[in-house]
Design an enzyme around this catalytic site. Structure first.
Site, PDB file in Angstrom:
ATOM      1  N   SER A  24      98.642 -32.160   5.794  1.00 38.71           N
ATOM      2  CA  SER A  24     100.091 -32.226   5.617  1.00 38.71           C
ATOM      3  C   SER A  24     100.744 -33.044   6.715  1.00 38.71           C
ATOM      4  O   SER A  24     100.237 -33.102   7.846  1.00 38.71           O
ATOM      5  CB  SER A  24     100.625 -30.795   5.648  1.00 38.71           C
ATOM      6  OG  SER A  24     102.007 -30.793   5.875  1.00 38.71           O
ATOM      7  N   LYS A  74      96.492 -26.407   9.728  1.00 34.78           N
ATOM      8  CA  LYS A  74      96.113 -27.754   9.259  1.00 34.78           C
ATOM      9  C   LYS A  74      95.547 -28.570  10.421  1.00 34.78           C
ATOM     10  O   LYS A  74      94.548 -29.281  10.284  1.00 34.78           O
ATOM     11  CB  LYS A  74      97.326 -28.476   8.648  1.00 34.78           C
ATOM     12  CG  LYS A  74      97.838 -27.872   7.354  1.00 34.78           C
ATOM     13  CD  LYS A  74      96.845 -28.015   6.219  1.00 34.78           C
ATOM     14  CE  LYS A  74      97.335 -27.408   4.931  1.00 34.78           C
ATOM     15  NZ  LYS A  74      96.280 -27.153   3.944  1.00 34.78           N
ATOM     16  N   TYR A 128     101.301 -22.193  10.061  1.00 38.03           N
ATOM     17  CA  TYR A 128     100.761 -22.965   8.929  1.00 38.03           C
ATOM     18  C   TYR A 128     100.350 -24.368   9.399  1.00 38.03           C
ATOM     19  O   TYR A 128      99.245 -24.835   9.122  1.00 38.03           O
ATOM     20  CB  TYR A 128     101.806 -23.067   7.800  1.00 38.03           C
ATOM     21  CG  TYR A 128     101.483 -24.119   6.773  1.00 38.03           C
ATOM     22  CD1 TYR A 128     100.429 -23.943   5.882  1.00 38.03           C
ATOM     23  CD2 TYR A 128     102.217 -25.314   6.698  1.00 38.03           C
ATOM     24  CE1 TYR A 128     100.114 -24.928   4.942  1.00 38.03           C
ATOM     25  CE2 TYR A 128     101.910 -26.295   5.769  1.00 38.03           C
ATOM     26  CZ  TYR A 128     100.853 -26.098   4.891  1.00 38.03           C
ATOM     27  OH  TYR A 128     100.542 -27.065   3.971  1.00 38.03           O
TER      28      TYR A 128
HETATM   29  P1  NAD Z   1      99.111 -23.657  -4.269  1.00 32.68           P
HETATM   30  O1  NAD Z   1      99.351 -22.367  -3.571  1.00 32.68           O
HETATM   31  O2  NAD Z   1      99.802 -23.900  -5.557  1.00 32.68           O
HETATM   32  O3  NAD Z   1      97.540 -23.870  -4.490  1.00 32.68           O
HETATM   33  C1  NAD Z   1      96.569 -23.352  -3.617  1.00 32.68           C
HETATM   34  C2  NAD Z   1      95.547 -22.622  -4.463  1.00 32.68           C
HETATM   35  O4  NAD Z   1      94.545 -22.083  -3.598  1.00 32.68           O
HETATM   36  C3  NAD Z   1      96.151 -21.445  -5.250  1.00 32.68           C
HETATM   37  O5  NAD Z   1      95.757 -21.535  -6.597  1.00 32.68           O
HETATM   38  C4  NAD Z   1      95.547 -20.203  -4.569  1.00 32.68           C
HETATM   39  O6  NAD Z   1      95.367 -19.143  -5.487  1.00 32.68           O
HETATM   40  C5  NAD Z   1      94.238 -20.775  -4.038  1.00 32.68           C
HETATM   41  N1  NAD Z   1      93.690 -20.056  -2.890  1.00 32.68           N
HETATM   42  C6  NAD Z   1      94.275 -19.777  -1.698  1.00 32.68           C
HETATM   43  N2  NAD Z   1      93.415 -19.101  -0.905  1.00 32.68           N
HETATM   44  C7  NAD Z   1      92.263 -18.964  -1.603  1.00 32.68           C
HETATM   45  C8  NAD Z   1      91.008 -18.352  -1.323  1.00 32.68           C
HETATM   46  N3  NAD Z   1      90.776 -17.730  -0.159  1.00 32.68           N
HETATM   47  N4  NAD Z   1      90.053 -18.385  -2.284  1.00 32.68           N
HETATM   48  C9  NAD Z   1      90.279 -18.980  -3.472  1.00 32.68           C
HETATM   49  N5  NAD Z   1      91.451 -19.584  -3.796  1.00 32.68           N
HETATM   50  C10 NAD Z   1      92.425 -19.564  -2.861  1.00 32.68           C
HETATM   51  O7  NAD Z   1      99.460 -24.830  -3.226  1.00 32.68           O
HETATM   52  P2  NAD Z   1      99.565 -26.396  -3.483  1.00 32.68           P
HETATM   53  O8  NAD Z   1     100.987 -26.772  -3.346  1.00 32.68           O
HETATM   54  O9  NAD Z   1      98.804 -26.772  -4.705  1.00 32.68           O
HETATM   55  O10 NAD Z   1      98.815 -26.916  -2.191  1.00 32.68           O
HETATM   56  C11 NAD Z   1      97.442 -27.217  -2.169  1.00 32.68           C
HETATM   57  C12 NAD Z   1      97.047 -27.572  -0.753  1.00 32.68           C
HETATM   58  O11 NAD Z   1      97.860 -28.648  -0.298  1.00 32.68           O
HETATM   59  C13 NAD Z   1      97.252 -26.439   0.253  1.00 32.68           C
HETATM   60  O12 NAD Z   1      96.192 -26.450   1.169  1.00 32.68           O
HETATM   61  C14 NAD Z   1      98.557 -26.816   0.930  1.00 32.68           C
HETATM   62  O13 NAD Z   1      98.616 -26.304   2.236  1.00 32.68           O
HETATM   63  C15 NAD Z   1      98.466 -28.326   0.930  1.00 32.68           C
HETATM   64  N6  NAD Z   1      99.792 -28.971   1.006  1.00 32.68           N
HETATM   65  C16 NAD Z   1     100.751 -28.661   0.091  1.00 32.68           C
HETATM   66  C17 NAD Z   1     102.012 -29.233   0.182  1.00 32.68           C
HETATM   67  C18 NAD Z   1     103.096 -28.882  -0.794  1.00 32.68           C
HETATM   68  O14 NAD Z   1     104.271 -29.150  -0.512  1.00 32.68           O
HETATM   69  N7  NAD Z   1     102.804 -28.317  -1.958  1.00 32.68           N
HETATM   70  C19 NAD Z   1     102.284 -30.165   1.201  1.00 32.68           C
HETATM   71  C20 NAD Z   1     101.267 -30.475   2.119  1.00 32.68           C
HETATM   72  C21 NAD Z   1     100.014 -29.879   2.005  1.00 32.68           C
END
Ligand code: NAD
Ligand code: UDP
Length: 337
Positions: free
Chosen positions: A124, A153, A149
């Site tokens: 991120s 990362k 958080y």
């Molecule tokens: P999200 O929460 O929709 O998806 C993450 C998925 O991981 C979920 O389906 C959750 O159930 C699963 N998960 C979490 N812990 C788990 C575990 N221990 N075992 C199995 N499954 C698990 O989030 P997203 O927006 O799709 O983000 C995906 C990744 O991108 C994350 O790592 C997030 O930190 C990163 N990210 C997201 C954003 C954003 O704005 N959406 C920005 C920067 C980085």
């Protein structure tokens, strides 16, 4: 290629699964649905018109992950599994460190035991911290994160870099996302946060559909052109395409590499409301409130490296992002529920 999406039922994972499957890749999804719905799987299968290989498992748990990895033998992992709510990470830091770091360690251990050599990681813009000049470039110093958080990362990037340094056969690609919004054009999948949305776009969309009374704009006294914060919003399908390029890059390049994925063009909160109103024809009720702790006035990506090395560029406009968000939200007013 056979690609395992850890956390593939989530917002970014589901869109990435569609993009990769439609480019001919074989997809395996592993998720514990802690922040997603099982209905996502049916929707992805509907879009791509074929079944997916899906495992319900906690990715931290090596006893669950080892057999999945041995059975499926993926060519590449995309690690999207993580907790991502900034405020919650301040309230429950230990849960965040435990889940985010342990999923990464377990995946790396299982990869080693199953001779899987490629991993693409969801990082991120938050790792750039609070002191770098804008736009952010991959060579800038990381750190000074404003919440646990962000630190997870930062630490996971370090763990992955150390792993790549120790095993010269490994290929590690870090993707630093800016602000993903939007939805697949079909309106079948989109962002469906649990509870009250923390992020701007789902809050606007839920206000438009009548689930929220009004939006509160966090601060209108920032040193920006209209006083509200500016961010680099990127269409989730452009981001999904970035994963495709990263997986292809990892196939041909060993070592550790980092790429920003953003458009390079920031929009203010007021500009986002305006664009959404135009795309939806719905007036968004809002009021100005206090600044949110930890928010920076403005930042955006320099994504030249991704363009030059991955051959990737964001192509979708802010109008596309608002149109597709609205299409998803109006077809699914209560999300996947
Ligand atoms: P999200 O929460 O929709 O998806 C993450 C998925 O991981 C979920 O389906 C959750 O159930 C699963 N998960 C979490 N812990 C788990 C575990 N221990 N075992 C199995 N499954 C698990 O989030 P997203 O927006 O799709 O983000 C995906 C990744 O991108 C994350 O790592 C997030 O930190 C990163 N990210 C997201 C954003 C954003 O704005 N959406 C920005 C920067 C980085
Ligand atoms: N924002 C806002 N009201 C909300 C949610 C967000 O004014 O209900 C603002 C927030 O202050 C920031 C921008 O919208 O300036 C984007 O916030 P988001 O949480 O989506 O992303 P982040 O800034 O955390 O990357």
């Amino acid at each position: 290629m056979k690609i395992l999406l850890a956390g593939g039922a989530g917002y970014i994972g589901s869109h990435t699964a569609v993009e990769l499957a439609q480019k001919g890749h074989e997809i395996i999804i592993v998720d514990n649905y802690s922040n997603s719905s099982k209905k996502v799987i049916d929707r992805i299968e509907k879009i791509i018109s074929r079944p997916l290989e899906v495992f319900e498992a906690d990715i931290k748990d090596k006893e669950s992950m080892q057999p999945i990895m041995k059975e499926t033998k993926p060519d590449c992992i995309i690690h999207l599994a993580g907790l991502k709510a900034v405020g919650e990470s301040i309230e429950n830091p230990v849960e965040y460190y435990r889940n985010n770091i342990d999923t990464t360690l377990t995946l790396l251990e299982c990869m080693k035991e199953s001779s899987v050599k490629r991993i693409v990681f969801s990082s991120s813009a938050t790792v750039y911290g609070e002191e770098n000049p804008i736009p952010y470039v991959e060579t800038m110093k990381k750190g000074n994160c404003s919440n646990p958080y962000g630190w997870t990362k930062y630490m996971m990037e370090q763990i992955l870099e150390d792993a790549a340094c120790a095993d010269k056969e490994l290929s590690v690609v870090i993707l630093r996302y800016f602000n993903p919004i939007g939805a697949h054009i079909s309106g079948e999948i989109g962002e469906d946060p649990q509870g009250v949305p923390n992020n701007l776009m789902p809050y606007i969309a839920q206000t438009a559909v009548g689930r929220r009374e009004h939006l509160t704009i966090f601060g209108n006294d920032y040193p920006t052109k209209d006083g509200t914060c500016r961010r680099d919003y990127i269409h989730v399908m452009d981001l999904a395409n970035g994963h495709l390029k990263a997986v292809e890059y990892a196939e041909n390049n060993k070592g550790f590499d980092v790429f920003n994925l953003g458009t390079g063009e920031p929009y203010s909160v007021l500009e986002m409301i305006n664009a959404f109103e135009k795309a939806s024809g719905v007036k968004i009720k809002y009021e100005f409130g206090n600044r949110r702790a930890g928010d920076l006035p403005e930042y955006w990506a320099d994504s030249k490296k991704a363009q030059e090395i991955l051959g990737w560029k964001a192509v979708r406009t802010i109008e596309d992002m608002c149109r597709d968000t609205w299409n998803w939200q109006k077809n699914n007013p209560v999300g996947y529920a």
